[in-house]
Design a protein around this motif. Structure first.
Motif, PDB file in Angstrom:
ATOM      1  N   SER A  60       0.824  -1.212   0.000  1.00  0.00           N
ATOM      2  CA  SER A  60       0.000   0.000   0.000  1.00  0.00           C
ATOM      3  C   SER A  60       0.860   1.265   0.000  1.00  0.00           C
ATOM      4  CB  SER A  60      -0.988  -0.001   1.171  1.00  0.00           C
ATOM      5  OG  SER A  60      -0.297   0.016   2.397  1.00  0.00           O
ATOM      6  N   ALA A  61       1.982   1.247   0.722  1.00  0.00           N
ATOM      7  CA  ALA A  61       2.871   2.409   0.727  1.00  0.00           C
ATOM      8  C   ALA A  61       3.434   2.648  -0.675  1.00  0.00           C
ATOM      9  CB  ALA A  61       4.002   2.229   1.736  1.00  0.00           C
ATOM     10  N   PHE A  65       2.782   5.784  -3.258  1.00  0.00           N
ATOM     11  CA  PHE A  65       3.890   6.500  -3.883  1.00  0.00           C
ATOM     12  C   PHE A  65       3.665   6.623  -5.392  1.00  0.00           C
ATOM     13  CE2 PHE A  65       7.979   6.650  -6.046  1.00  0.00           C
ATOM     14  CZ  PHE A  65       8.558   7.751  -5.442  1.00  0.00           C
ATOM     15  N   VAL A  66       3.257   5.523  -6.024  1.00  0.00           N
ATOM     16  CA  VAL A  66       2.985   5.550  -7.470  1.00  0.00           C
ATOM     17  C   VAL A  66       1.885   6.560  -7.775  1.00  0.00           C
ATOM     18  CG1 VAL A  66       2.084   4.208  -9.420  1.00  0.00           C
ATOM     19  CG2 VAL A  66       3.812   3.201  -7.907  1.00  0.00           C
ATOM     20  N   ALA A  67       0.809   6.518  -6.989  1.00  0.00           N
ATOM     21  CA  ALA A  67      -0.326   7.421  -7.229  1.00  0.00           C
ATOM     22  C   ALA A  67       0.050   8.889  -7.033  1.00  0.00           C
ATOM     23  CB  ALA A  67      -1.484   7.045  -6.314  1.00  0.00           C
ATOM     24  N   ARG A  68       0.888   9.155  -6.065  1.00  0.00           N
ATOM     25  CA  ARG A  68       1.239  10.536  -5.716  1.00  0.00           C
ATOM     26  C   ARG A  68       2.405  11.095  -6.536  1.00  0.00           C
ATOM     27  NH1 ARG A  68       2.102   9.300  -1.114  1.00  0.00           N
ATOM     28  NH2 ARG A  68       4.344   9.329  -1.073  1.00  0.00           N
ATOM     29  N   GLU A  69       3.420  10.268  -6.823  1.00  0.00           N
ATOM     30  CA  GLU A  69       4.656  10.762  -7.434  1.00  0.00           C
ATOM     31  C   GLU A  69       4.841  10.396  -8.908  1.00  0.00           C
ATOM     32  OE1 GLU A  69       6.815  12.796  -6.021  1.00  0.00           O
ATOM     33  OE2 GLU A  69       5.949  12.757  -4.021  1.00  0.00           O
ATOM     34  N   ILE A  70       4.410   9.194  -9.305  1.00  0.00           N
ATOM     35  CA  ILE A  70       4.709   8.750 -10.672  1.00  0.00           C
ATOM     36  C   ILE A  70       3.552   9.039 -11.631  1.00  0.00           C
ATOM     37  CG2 ILE A  70       5.420   6.819 -12.134  1.00  0.00           C
ATOM     38  CD1 ILE A  70       6.670   5.524  -9.650  1.00  0.00           C
ATOM     39  N   LYS A 101      10.281  -3.302  -6.688  1.00  0.00           N
ATOM     40  CA  LYS A 101       9.259  -2.957  -7.669  1.00  0.00           C
ATOM     41  C   LYS A 101       9.982  -2.404  -8.877  1.00  0.00           C
ATOM     42  CE  LYS A 101       5.314  -3.626  -5.412  1.00  0.00           C
ATOM     43  NZ  LYS A 101       4.255  -4.502  -5.900  1.00  0.00           N
ATOM     44  N   VAL A 102       9.608  -2.881 -10.049  1.00  0.00           N
ATOM     45  CA  VAL A 102      10.162  -2.395 -11.297  1.00  0.00           C
ATOM     46  C   VAL A 102       9.052  -1.610 -11.988  1.00  0.00           C
ATOM     47  CG1 VAL A 102      11.199  -3.027 -13.514  1.00  0.00           C
ATOM     48  CG2 VAL A 102      11.651  -4.425 -11.475  1.00  0.00           C
ATOM     49  N   VAL A 103       9.338  -0.363 -12.315  1.00  0.00           N
ATOM     50  CA  VAL A 103       8.363   0.484 -12.998  1.00  0.00           C
ATOM     51  C   VAL A 103       8.878   0.760 -14.407  1.00  0.00           C
ATOM     52  CG1 VAL A 103       7.172   2.709 -13.001  1.00  0.00           C
ATOM     53  CG2 VAL A 103       7.577   1.511 -10.833  1.00  0.00           C
ATOM     54  N   LEU A 104       8.050   0.419 -15.390  1.00  0.00           N
ATOM     55  CA  LEU A 104       8.376   0.633 -16.797  1.00  0.00           C
ATOM     56  C   LEU A 104       7.522   1.779 -17.325  1.00  0.00           C
ATOM     57  CD1 LEU A 104       8.248  -3.106 -17.935  1.00  0.00           C
ATOM     58  CD2 LEU A 104      10.234  -1.816 -17.147  1.00  0.00           C
ATOM     59  N   ILE A 105       8.184   2.739 -17.953  1.00  0.00           N
ATOM     60  CA  ILE A 105       7.492   3.910 -18.481  1.00  0.00           C
ATOM     61  C   ILE A 105       8.022   4.172 -19.894  1.00  0.00           C
ATOM     62  CG2 ILE A 105       6.958   6.349 -18.136  1.00  0.00           C
ATOM     63  CD1 ILE A 105       7.960   5.950 -15.195  1.00  0.00           C
ATOM     64  N   THR A 106       7.120   4.418 -20.835  1.00  0.00           N
ATOM     65  CA  THR A 106       7.508   4.774 -22.194  1.00  0.00           C
ATOM     66  C   THR A 106       6.888   6.131 -22.507  1.00  0.00           C
ATOM     67  OG1 THR A 106       7.579   2.448 -22.815  1.00  0.00           O
ATOM     68  CG2 THR A 106       7.454   4.033 -24.609  1.00  0.00           C
ATOM     69  N   TYR A 124      11.621   9.132  -3.720  1.00  0.00           N
ATOM     70  CA  TYR A 124      11.594   7.788  -3.129  1.00  0.00           C
ATOM     71  C   TYR A 124      12.722   7.616  -2.112  1.00  0.00           C
ATOM     72  CZ  TYR A 124      10.922   2.723  -2.927  1.00  0.00           C
ATOM     73  OH  TYR A 124      10.675   1.433  -2.498  1.00  0.00           O
ATOM     74  N   LYS A 125      13.919   8.065  -2.488  1.00  0.00           N
ATOM     75  CA  LYS A 125      15.064   7.942  -1.576  1.00  0.00           C
ATOM     76  C   LYS A 125      14.806   8.708  -0.280  1.00  0.00           C
ATOM     77  CE  LYS A 125      18.253   9.210  -4.534  1.00  0.00           C
ATOM     78  NZ  LYS A 125      19.560   9.457  -5.192  1.00  0.00           N
ATOM     79  N   ARG A 126      14.269   9.896  -0.411  1.00  0.00           N
ATOM     80  CA  ARG A 126      13.979  10.713   0.778  1.00  0.00           C
ATOM     81  C   ARG A 126      12.881  10.091   1.635  1.00  0.00           C
ATOM     82  NH1 ARG A 126      14.008  14.883  -2.375  1.00  0.00           N
ATOM     83  NH2 ARG A 126      11.770  14.910  -2.634  1.00  0.00           N
ATOM     84  N   GLN A 127      11.783   9.717   0.998  1.00  0.00           N
ATOM     85  CA  GLN A 127      10.620   9.225   1.734  1.00  0.00           C
ATOM     86  C   GLN A 127      10.881   7.891   2.429  1.00  0.00           C
ATOM     87  OE1 GLN A 127       6.953   9.260  -0.468  1.00  0.00           O
ATOM     88  NE2 GLN A 127       5.926   7.915   0.984  1.00  0.00           N
ATOM     89  N   PHE A 128      11.653   7.012   1.770  1.00  0.00           N
ATOM     90  CA  PHE A 128      11.827   5.656   2.302  1.00  0.00           C
ATOM     91  C   PHE A 128      13.261   5.346   2.740  1.00  0.00           C
ATOM     92  CE2 PHE A 128       8.082   5.256  -0.541  1.00  0.00           C
ATOM     93  CZ  PHE A 128       7.147   4.912   0.420  1.00  0.00           C
ATOM     94  N   SER A 129      14.072   6.360   2.963  1.00  0.00           N
ATOM     95  CA  SER A 129      15.454   6.195   3.439  1.00  0.00           C
ATOM     96  C   SER A 129      16.243   5.213   2.578  1.00  0.00           C
ATOM     97  CB  SER A 129      15.453   5.733   4.902  1.00  0.00           C
ATOM     98  OG  SER A 129      14.780   6.651   5.708  1.00  0.00           O
TER      99      SER A 129
END
Length: 144
Positions: A60-61, A65-70, A101-106, A124-129
């Motif tokens: 869920s976290a 993150f995907v919904a908010r940032e990507i 998690k692998v995210v693919l974007i074209t 992501y680095k900031r939010q999840f250390s």
């Protein structure tokens, strides 16, 4: 033409020929796609899910993150794949295994989209250390 000049000339031509042959792909024309495909940018981002040495980033976290940032940065679509990864922690001299998690974007090539990839990784680095987010980007032929 004197013999030593001919030998020098032949050596230069041989050296030039070897240099051209060894340059490989540097002499190939830019990538061309067969219709109906077109050149687009493909990005692959790999997000580790451990926090320290423990699993810590829940489904869920990550979905939040995907919904908010990507998604707002890439509203045309993306794919999320579950993975198992490993990397070498050189500071501790150990292999670290973790879910990922692998995210693919074209997307169509655009400087802002490249900046968006960097912003996503930094968030992501900031939010999840996290120490890093692997991001791989390249041109591909795409048809829909």
């Amino acid at each position: 033409m004197p013999r030593h000049i001919r030998q020098l000339f032949s050596a230069c031509i041989a050296t030039l020929t070897v240099s051209v042959l060894m340059s490989g792909c540097a002499w190939l024309p830019p990538q061309a796609c067969l219709p109906p495909s077109r050149i687009m940018v493909s990005a692959e981002m790999i997000f580790g899910r451990n926090i320290g040495d423990r699993p810590g980033i829940s489904e869920s976290a990550f979905a939040n993150f995907v919904a908010r940032e990507i998604t707002p940065r890439f509203p045309d679509g993306l794919t999320v794949i579950d993975g198992d990864g490993q990397w070498r922690d050189s500071a501790r001299n150990v292999d670290v295994r973790e879910r990922a998690k692998v995210v693919l974007i074209t997307f169509a090539d655009d400087a802002q989209k490249h900046a968006d990839l960097v912003a996503i990784a930094e968030s992501y680095k900031r939010q999840f250390s996290q120490q890093s987010v692997l991001t791989k980007v390249g041109n591909v032929c795409v048809s829909f």
